[in-house]
Design an enzyme around this catalytic site. Structure first.
Site, PDB file in Angstrom:
ATOM      1  N   HIS A   1      -7.321  -0.755   5.795  1.00 28.33           N
ATOM      2  CA  HIS A   1      -6.560   0.472   6.322  1.00 28.33           C
ATOM      3  C   HIS A   1      -6.104   1.355   5.320  1.00 28.33           C
ATOM      4  O   HIS A   1      -6.297   2.454   5.598  1.00 28.33           O
ATOM      5  CB  HIS A   1      -5.005  -0.644   6.269  1.00 28.33           C
TER       6      HIS A   1
ATOM      7  N   HIS B   1       0.932  -1.178   0.049  1.00 22.72           N
ATOM      8  CA  HIS B   1      -0.026   0.142  -0.069  1.00 22.72           C
ATOM      9  C   HIS B   1       0.802   1.277  -0.019  1.00 22.72           C
ATOM     10  O   HIS B   1       2.088   1.173   0.107  1.00 22.72           O
ATOM     11  CB  HIS B   1      -0.921  -0.121   1.120  1.00 22.72           C
TER      12      HIS B   1
ATOM     13  N   ASP C   1       6.174   4.661   4.944  1.00 20.16           N
ATOM     14  CA  ASP C   1       6.945   3.753   5.808  1.00 20.16           C
ATOM     15  C   ASP C   1       6.816   2.412   4.848  1.00 20.16           C
ATOM     16  O   ASP C   1       7.746   1.429   5.333  1.00 20.16           O
ATOM     17  CB  ASP C   1       6.515   3.502   7.373  1.00 20.16           C
ATOM     18  N   HIS C   2       6.104   2.327   3.817  1.00 25.19           N
ATOM     19  CA  HIS C   2       6.289   1.123   3.066  1.00 25.19           C
ATOM     20  C   HIS C   2       6.717   1.252   1.691  1.00 25.19           C
ATOM     21  O   HIS C   2       7.268   0.224   1.101  1.00 25.19           O
ATOM     22  CB  HIS C   2       4.665   0.411   2.940  1.00 25.19           C
TER      23      HIS C   2
ATOM     24  N   HIS D   1       1.525   3.876   1.832  1.00 25.29           N
ATOM     25  CA  HIS D   1       2.087   4.639   3.123  1.00 25.29           C
ATOM     26  C   HIS D   1       3.492   4.817   2.916  1.00 25.29           C
ATOM     27  O   HIS D   1       4.129   3.872   2.745  1.00 25.29           O
ATOM     28  CB  HIS D   1       1.635   3.978   4.447  1.00 25.29           C
TER      29      HIS D   1
ATOM     30  N   ASP E   1      -0.189  -3.721   6.431  1.00 25.27           N
ATOM     31  CA  ASP E   1      -0.767  -3.486   7.735  1.00 25.27           C
ATOM     32  C   ASP E   1      -2.433  -3.582   7.715  1.00 25.27           C
ATOM     33  O   ASP E   1      -3.050  -3.067   8.486  1.00 25.27           O
ATOM     34  CB  ASP E   1      -0.883  -1.823   7.802  1.00 25.27           C
TER      35      ASP E   1
ATOM     36  N   HIS F   1       4.631  -4.660  11.359  1.00 23.92           N
ATOM     37  CA  HIS F   1       5.002  -4.089  12.490  1.00 23.92           C
ATOM     38  C   HIS F   1       5.304  -4.765  13.623  1.00 23.92           C
ATOM     39  O   HIS F   1       4.604  -5.696  13.660  1.00 23.92           O
ATOM     40  CB  HIS F   1       3.946  -2.848  12.799  1.00 23.92           C
TER      41      HIS F   1
END
Length: 263
Positions: free
Chosen positions: A118, A60, A64-65, A62, A137, A175
């Site tokens: 999410h 996805h 941090d990905h 975001h 996530d 995570h």
């Protein structure tokens, strides 16, 4: 004709930021990375193990990905797989529900599941032969992702897709949220013996600096409240706490997610 056997595939957790896991799949020569939010630790591991990056897989949008994609592409010319999304720059192989991903250098095949909730563009990768799930996530060890874009109904349907996988499927989430998730789960199901035992095991792992993931689909079904909204003990607990009026699994899921948001 060569008689050499293929090298076994390994999945390496590469820690990043405060609590992310970037997943590196390799055979000692070639590697694919899932959700490289930061290029620096990935490049360091590739150099240390003398691996060549051959594919990038994204779940996805975001940061941090996906934050490390551009830098990795400066070092390696590789396909970038990800959801059909205009938000993520660099995707060369857009994917939808039912698509397949083949990484020939690793002899690795994935099937793709759309799992919105999410985010609306979220996908997951299933390697049926290895029994692996890379779910970003969506599903966490003991929990699920916050609903930043999707609805409770969407997330519940997405989790149902993942729960339908074989119980032995290993769950590689992104995570290290496990202990916090299990504390909430114990608040929801204080009499769940499997959950209490899991909490003790995971506490011991963290005390030794070990990761609590991967888990398995079977373990999640036994201990994760977000896969257990149909269990009478869960709905009864929500009603007793004044968090649920309508005793249906869908309403229970929405109530669980709202409670976890403030827990």
């Amino acid at each position: 004709m060569s008689t050499e056997l293929p090298e076994p595939l390994l999945v390496l957790a590469v820690p990043a930021f405060n609590d992310n896991y970037l997943w590196l799949i390799h055979d000692g020569r070639s590697a694919a990375v899932v959700d490289p939010g930061d290029a620096t630790p990935i490049l360091a591991v590739l150099a240390r193990l003398r691996l060549k990056l051959v594919a990038i897989l994204l779940t996805h949008h975001h940061g941090d990905h996906v934050g490390g994609v551009a830098e990795l592409l400066q070092h390696f010319t590789v396909p970038v797989y990800g959801p059909k999304s205009e938000i993520i720059a660099g995707i060369s192989k857009p994917l939808s529900q039912g698509d397949d991903v083949i990484v020939p250098e690793l002899g690795l095949n994935f099937s793709v599941l759309e799992v919105p909730g999410h985010t609306l563009d979220h996908i997951a990768y299933v390697a049926p032969r290895q029994g692996w799930l890379f779910c970003g996530d969506t599903l966490f060890a003991g929990g699920c992702g916050r609903l930043f874009e999707g609805t409770p109904a969407q997330m519940r349907a997405s989790l149902a897709k993942l729960a339908a996988l074989p119980d032995t499927t290993q769950v590689y989430c992104a995570h290290e949220y496990t202990l916090a998730n299990l504390r909430f789960a114990l608040e929801v199901e204080p009499d769940n013996a499997d959950l209490a035992a899991r909490f003790e095991r995971e506490q011991a792992k963290r005390a030794q600096g070990l990761a609590t993931v991967p888990s398995t689909i079977g373990l999640e079904k036994a201990t994760n409240p977000f896969l257990r909204d149909q269990i009478p003990a869960v709905t009864e607990r929500l009603i007793a706490c004044g968090r649920l009026q309508e005793s249906t699994p869908a309403a229970a899921f929405a109530a669980l997610r709202a409670w976890k948001n403030i827990f």
